[in-house]
Each structure stands twice: as C-alpha cells, then as structure tokens.
Motif scaffolding. Structure first.
Motif: not given
Length: 675
Positions: A445, A447, A456
């Motif tokens: 996760e 970003y 991911n």
C-alpha cells in the motif's frame, strides 16, 4: 505512362497474379485491353479502395499451367485516402507455357522498390507517419535478371549452401531443384529420417514450396488444423532449410504470408487491428465453378476466427519479422527486406504493436492463448514470451527499416520502446535469491512516485515451491507481472529468447543457463524441454485452466516437455559459450525422437511418456532437432541469429520519476549491471 506487362524468358515457373488481357476488372479497376502494354494513369484521381473479397488463388487451366486470381469470399487489402490513392498490388505475375515452349510471365506492378501503398486506413496519424507508396500501377514491370540454363544450372543451385558454403544434407533432392550434398561429417540415420520427413511435410502453392504442415501423421484421421502451415511452427523449419542452403521456400513463405496480412478478418462482425498476421493458412485445391476439369489453389488463412477460444495470434507478426531478418542474415538477400511491400508489412506490424492505449507499462498487454501457449493457462496480461518476442522484433525492425522522412518517427518510437522495455523487464521481472528476499520483506500500500513495491506485490504470493527450488547461483525472468500479481513460474521460451535477444543483461542471461543446468532434472530430465515449471495442479489447475482436460498437470502446455524448444536452447547456449549443454540435450532427444515417431510433446514430470493427445510426426519437433544439429555444426551461422548487448539503449531513456517530477534517466543502474 505505359508499362510493359509481358516478359518472355526461360525461367522457373512463377504463379502469382494474372490480369486477363480483355475486359478485366480486378482491384476495382478495368483495363480495356492488354496488347503487350498496359496504359494506366490512376494518379489523376483519388480513390478510397478496399478491394474485392477473395482468397489468394492459383488456377490450373487446360494447357495454361496456372492462373492466379482472387476468390470473391475474402477481402484483399488496399490503401486508402492518400494523395497517391493507389491500391496495394499484392502479387506479381503468372507464368504459362507458350507454343514455343518458352515461359511467358505476365507482370503487373511488381517492382515494389519503385512504388508503394497507402495503408493509412485505420492507423492514427499520430502512429508514426502515414505509410504510402508512390507510383501505384504506373510502374515498370518486374524484371527477373536470373535466367536458368537447363538442368545443369538447377543442379548447381542446389549445391550452393549458406553464403556459398556447401552445407546441404540429405539423400533426396533439395527444394532448390538440385541434389543436396552430404556434409563433412557422417549423417546419422536419425538425421536422414528427419530430413526425409521434413521434406515430406512441405506444402506447395501453384507449384512452389510455401511452408510445412504442422504435423503429417499418416495414421491421423482427424488432423483438425494440424494440416495447416502455422507461422510460429514454420520458423524452425525455415531455419533448417536456410542453414542447409535452401532459401526459396522461406522467401515464398514470407511473401505469401505478407499478402495475407491485411485481409479482412472478423469474429462476430468485429475486426481486429490492421497489420495482424494470420496464425496459419491452408492451401486448398478446389474445382472452378462451370469449368469441368479445371481447379485452382487457394490460400485460406486463419486469423483466430476458427481457433479454439477465438483468440488472434499476437506472436505471428513478431515471428514473421524475426524470420525475415534471419533470412536476410543467412542468405545475404538484402533486396527482399528493402522491397516496399515488405517495408510496409513491417511498419503495419509495428503500428499495431506500438499503438497508444490505456496501458502504463512498455510491455504488450495480451490475452490468454495468444502465443505458443494457445489455451487458457493464466498467462493473460504481460506474459514474458510475448515481451521477449516483441523486443526481438523491435530490434529486427530497427535493423531493417529504411530511415526516411516517413519512417523517422516510427524509428524513434522503436528506440524509445526498446529502451523502456529492456529496463522494465530487467528491473521488475528478474528473480534470484536476493530478489526473493527483497520481495519477502516488501511493504504494501505504498503511494508515492518513489515507492519500492511499485506493483503492490504481497509477500505471501511467494510460492512454497520456489523457496526451496531457487538455486544460489542462478535466476530467471518470471512469467508475468501485473498489479498485485507475480507469476513465478519458469517459462522456458520466454527465458531462452530473452538470452537470444539480449533482453536480459549478460549477467542475467548467464544466470538463466546456470539455473537450467542446476535444475536439469526438473527442466530437461528425459526429454528437452519443459514448456513451463512447475505444473498447475489440484484446485489451482481447475481455477486457472477451467479444468482443461488437455492441460492436465505435466501435460501439453501445463508442464509438458516440448522437443521443438531444443533449437532455441541450442542458440542460447552457443551465444553464452556453453555448447556442451546443448549437445547434452540434443543427444537425449536423438535417443528417443525417432523411436517415438517424433511426438509433439511428452507428459509426466520427467518427460518419460509420449503426450496423451500428442500428434506424431510433428514438423516443428523434427525441424527443431535438425536446426539444433546444424547450429552446433555451424556456430558462425548461429551468431547471425542472436543479438549482443546494445549499449546505445542504456544511454538515454525517459523512464524515471524522481521527487522533482519526470527527469532524464541515464540508466546508470542498468549500465552497472552490464559493465
């Protein structure tokens, strides 16, 4: 401008396209007469012509030899919309015998070096410039300089091998019309049988060889599509003939499949992209309606509309480009690749592959069943096999494309894609013990533009079999990569072709062969080579294959052993200076293949059983064995078929995203792996 359309000479039969002399209407144009000359001036008007529907056909008439035409059930491809507006004339002439016993060749717009075709059609103007050819039908006819001088010349032609060397093998006549020679070494009985079977699998169209059928088992009463000529299957046959000094069949194959490239192909009223190559074609001889005793040969292509699963072949066009380069390198016939119809064919394939879409990755996005593994096997997405072939085809195209104002944008796009693709595959598809340890500790996760786990990937995806299977000194390129998914299976074709094309770094290529050597019992065992490892079993097999009864564990595409992969393994070993590995594998195959009647594939974990649904006398099994033998005997020829590292690709690439946004990437990381 008037152009001569009939030439007389003592030459080999050539049957392609005949325009009748009176009241002929073909390609949407009518010619009032043909009195040894044909006058046209089509450039005065602009046309948007898509042509008649038709099979490519070759008719055998009474006392006329052959006559070629178009059957009204398929669509020929024509250019559209350019200022030149000329149709793409696909074929060149048709020979018949006159009363004096001379060969009469009718030629229509044959010399593609002086004219070209508009193929804009469905290609976006953004797609690397429009493709068109000046001149249309207003061109000089084909002039064939080579004139045969009796049987003596034809025999000598058969004796000349690659680059003038005498390397022909076999006891029967070669495809060049002359007797073939024995090599310096003594040929084994298995090789003699293989050559006899390979020549027996040759398919003729209008009296000329155009390919080999997939399998020719005389006891098989239901051949399905195994009696067709497949583009991917013919490649090892083509290489065997080329290495044996017989280039005619390969040239014919390349040109005839090029004619089929842009025909209309539909599945439920939907047409795939322009430039698609067929998976296969079949030569059919059919009676001519209303003409008793007369028949015609027609080429009936399959673009996937008849295939199991109705999947268009992504790899056919890539293999065609690769084979074109191989033909050029092994014969020295650079004129073929310079022809404008051939150049146009290359550009159509590239436009199809390089068209902008939704995908963020430089890899090709394809569906299951679009390559050698042509059934549902969980390889949809970005399978390694397609990426390796794509990379090879791009490198071939960069060598063969004629650079001018109309191609410079395409060449730039090819260079950019090559650089990005090599970086992507080397960086994200590679696994060894070090990489697996990194994945094992991945955070998820993330970003950001500088995330480590860019796709991911969840560490729990690492399969239990891989932990114990991966050797300390080897590594390989995984089968597929998508968001939250890594397919850790070892796919042999993709890894071998990554070596051949230098898609992997020199260190990675060496590690792949180290892994094969270390895991010989798993990947080779009794019969080279496993198409993938390991097989899908139990619930995984039911979910991923849909309970495919042919792809049961350790059979067919699901972990079966395919002898045709032998030639690619041999080529990779020669490149990496490990020919002893290839000789070991060839010796294993030679012990069993003839005795087992040249099966398509073998079953079980160690490849001890002939495949339960395996076709016998499978042509690419035979050709793969022969090509391997010839490559080992002629390593200097093998060097013409692979690529070394291209350092120019490592110099510049817009592929990195840093904290300050997109920036120029000098690829220091990639270069460090190589240097």
């Amino acid at each position: 401008m008037n152009t001569t359309c009939i030439a007389v000479s003592n030459m080999r039969p050539c049957c392609r396209m005949l325009l009748s002399c009176k009241n002929s209407s073909i390609f949407g144009y009518s010619f009032r007469k043909c009195d040894h000359r044909m006058g046209t001036n089509l450039s005065k008007k602009q046309f948007k012509v898509y042509g008649l529907r038709g099979y490519v056909s070759c008719r055998g008439g009474k006392g006329l030899g052959y006559r070629c035409g178009i059957d009204p059930n398929r669509k020929g491809f024509f250019g559209s919309g350019s200022d030149w507006g000329q149709p793409r004339v696909l074929t060149s002439g048709c020979r018949r015998v006159d009363s004096g016993g001379r060969s009469v060749l009718v030629n229509v717009a044959s010399d593609y070096r002086n004219h070209s075709t508009s193929v804009e059609g469905h290609v976006n103007d953004k797609s690397f410039e429009r493709i068109y050819v000046r001149g249309g039908l207003n061109v000089k006819p084909l002039v064939i300089e080579r004139v045969e001088k009796g049987e003596k010349v034809r025999e000598e032609e058969g004796r000349v091998g690659v680059n003038g060397s005498n390397v022909n093998i076999g006891d029967s006549k070669g495809l060049n019309g002359g007797k073939v020679l024995s090599p310096k070494r003594e040929v084994s009985e298995v090789e003699k049988e293989a050559w006899e079977l390979l020549r027996g699998a040759v398919v003729d169209y209008c009296g000329n060889p155009v390919g080999t059928v997939a399998a020719s088992d005389p006891a098989d009463s239901t051949p399905l599509n195994y009696d067709q000529v497949f583009i991917r299957d013919f490649v090892p046959s083509a290489l065997a003939f080329l290495l044996n000094g017989e280039g005619e069949i390969v040239k014919n194959f390349l040109l005839h499949t090029l004619q089929l490239q842009s025909w209309e192909k539909t599945v439920d009223c939907h047409s795939p992209g322009q430039g698609l190559m067929p998976a296969s074609f079949k030569v059919k001889n059919v009676a001519i309606d209303g003409k008793i005793g007369e028949s015609e040969d027609i080429l009936d292509p399959d673009f996937g509309e008849s295939a199991i699963g109705r999947v268009a072949p992504v790899d056919s066009g890539l293999w065609w480009i690769i084979l074109l380069r191989a033909y050029t390198k092994l014969t020295g016939d650079y004129g073929l690749q310079a022809r404008v119809d051939v150049q146009t064919g290359i550009r159509l394939i590239l436009n199809l592959c390089l068209t902008d879409g939704f995908d963020m990755f430089p890899t090709l996005l394809v569906t299951d069943g679009s390559c050698m593994i042509d059934r549902r096997m969980g390889i949809h997405g970005h399978p390694l096999e397609i990426q390796a072939l794509f990379y090879s085809a791009l490198r071939c195209s960069r060598e063969m494309l004629i650079v001018n104002d109309s191609t410079k944008n395409l060449v730039a796009a090819v260079n950019n894609r090559l650089s990005a693709l090599s970086f992507h595959i080397r960086e994200y598809y590679w696994v060894d013990m070090k990489k697996i340890n990194e994945i094992y500790r991945y955070k998820t996760e993330e970003y950001s533009t500088d995330a480590i786990n860019k796709f991911n990937i969840y560490p729990d995806q690492i399969p239990s079999w891989l932990v114990d299977w991966m050797p300390e000194t080897g590594g390989y390129l995984i089968g597929n990569l998508q968001p939250a998914h890594m397919d850790f299976r070892f796919f042999t074709l993709g890894n071998l072709w990554s070596i051949v094309s230098s898609l992997g770094t020199p260190k990675q290529n060496e590690s792949i062969l180290n892994l094969i050597e270390d895991k010989w019992d798993d990947l080779v065992a009794h019969m080279p080579l496993k198409i993938c490892y390991p097989a899908l079993e139990y619930e995984e097999w039911r979910v991923i294959t849909g309970s495919d009864p042919k792809n049961t564990p350790w059979s067919y595409h699901n972990g079966g052993s395919w002898p045709t992969l032998l030639w690619q393994f041999t080529l990779a070993c020669i490149k990496m200076k490990k020919p002893e590995l290839a000789r070991k594998a060839v010796a294993l195959a030679e012990k069993k293949l003839s005795e087992d009647h040249w099966p398509e594939y073998y079953d079980t974990r160690r490849g001890r059983f002939i495949g339960k649904q395996s076709r016998l006398y499978q042509t690419w099994t035979i050709a793969g064995f022969l090509t391997s033998k010839l490559l080992l005997e002629n390593p200097e020829m093998a060097s013409k078929l692979f690529w070394e590292e291209d350092y120019e690709l490592l110099e510049s690439c817009v592929c990195a995203i840093g904290k300050s946004g997109r920036k120029k990437c000098s690829r220091f990381a990639a270069k460090s792996q190589v240097v």
